[in-house]
Design a protein around this motif. Sequence first.
Motif, PDB file in Angstrom:
ATOM      1  N   PRO A  65      84.832  29.934  73.766  1.00  0.00           N
ATOM      2  CA  PRO A  65      85.362  30.774  72.684  1.00  0.00           C
ATOM      3  C   PRO A  65      86.056  29.928  71.627  1.00  0.00           C
ATOM      4  O   PRO A  65      86.649  28.885  71.929  1.00  0.00           O
ATOM      5  N   LYS A  70      91.029  34.408  75.486  1.00  0.00           N
ATOM      6  CA  LYS A  70      89.972  33.818  76.305  1.00  0.00           C
ATOM      7  C   LYS A  70      89.711  34.628  77.570  1.00  0.00           C
ATOM      8  O   LYS A  70      88.595  34.661  78.079  1.00  0.00           O
ATOM      9  N   TRP A  73      87.172  37.207  76.766  1.00  0.00           N
ATOM     10  CA  TRP A  73      85.943  36.725  76.120  1.00  0.00           C
ATOM     11  C   TRP A  73      84.715  36.962  76.982  1.00  0.00           C
ATOM     12  O   TRP A  73      83.671  37.390  76.486  1.00  0.00           O
TER      13      TRP A  73
END
Length: 375
Positions: A65, A70, A73
């Motif tokens: 990412p 994150k 993601w």
Amino acid sequence: MYRIGYDAKRLFNNFTGLGNYSRTLLHNLVEFYPDNVYFLYTPKVIKNDETQFFLNSPLYSVHMPRGGFKSYWRTWGIKRELRRHKIQLFHGLSHEIPIGIQRMGIKSVVTIHDLVFKHYPDYFPWADRQIYDFKFRYACENSDRIIAISESTKRDVIEFYNIPGEKIEVIYQSCHERFMQEKTPKMIESVLKKYSLPQNFFFYVGSITERKNLLGIVQAIELLPDDLKLPLVVIGEGKAYKTKVQEYIIRRGLEPLVLFIKADFEDMPAMYQQAKIFIYPSHYEGFGIPVLEALFSKTPVITSNVSSLPEAAGPDSWLVDPAQPSQIAEGIERILTDDAFRDQMLEKGFAYAQQFRGEPLTEQLVRLYEAVLEK
């Protein structure tokens, strides 16, 4: 040629079962089917000897990412990347797929390793169980096909998530090829010297958790006659349960008989091949890769008669009730005192392991991909 995406978080950040599965699978794919394009998606990367191959090889395209959350993601943000890279098939290597991927025209496959949190809920915090249950159920219901790593796991997916059996294909795991290569006596001797290990020892590899049952091995060794009490070499990490086992060892005066070590990955095959017996009496496994590593090493295996372990170990390993240390001790004594029986175990175990070599399992996987893509 297909453009295939993978959830590679475990590949780059986990160095036990799930990570080993991911690395072996992707390594075998480029070895036997190099014409496809393999995209690896991960929120972060740990660089070490195990991951370097995937970062350096031109046969993989690694993506992370660019910012944002994150942790979300893999579930949401990754979909933009999949569309941009024109991914045709996404393989969730560990229990989950992106939410809504089926609406993007991208086919998906998910690997389910185990449902241990269903069998042993007390081992997991309540919030973790809810998250696992949502992700696992979503992936099972919304993927095009499910890969179970054993018949035992397939039965669990059918039972807990009410998934039709025809949607699930059992594709066993292989292990790293380093365990299939015989080491020379000189190499083995150098590894023993490096870690100050004795010539003769029992061996355990795995996380040190209550489910894995290291204490059961220690208690079994206590039951042996003195002349059969070899040291147990243990490779694995643990927290509260490891402390519990260590306290038991100290209380019983067993310190010389249990050696906790940290080993480099490349040294482990020599240890497997030198060990007198590999002992793995886990209460539950999705498969049990360490058992396979021992079979390829021509080392006799004592393991449990529950979950997937009879599938991994085969009919010529010594199978026990993991709750009965006396059965483990009985197996140790038989193997150490009956050379003909031991030789039969290692020869037949090695022959049984051949079905788990990388090439036939990778072919089975690619045939599944093709069936999904051509639907």
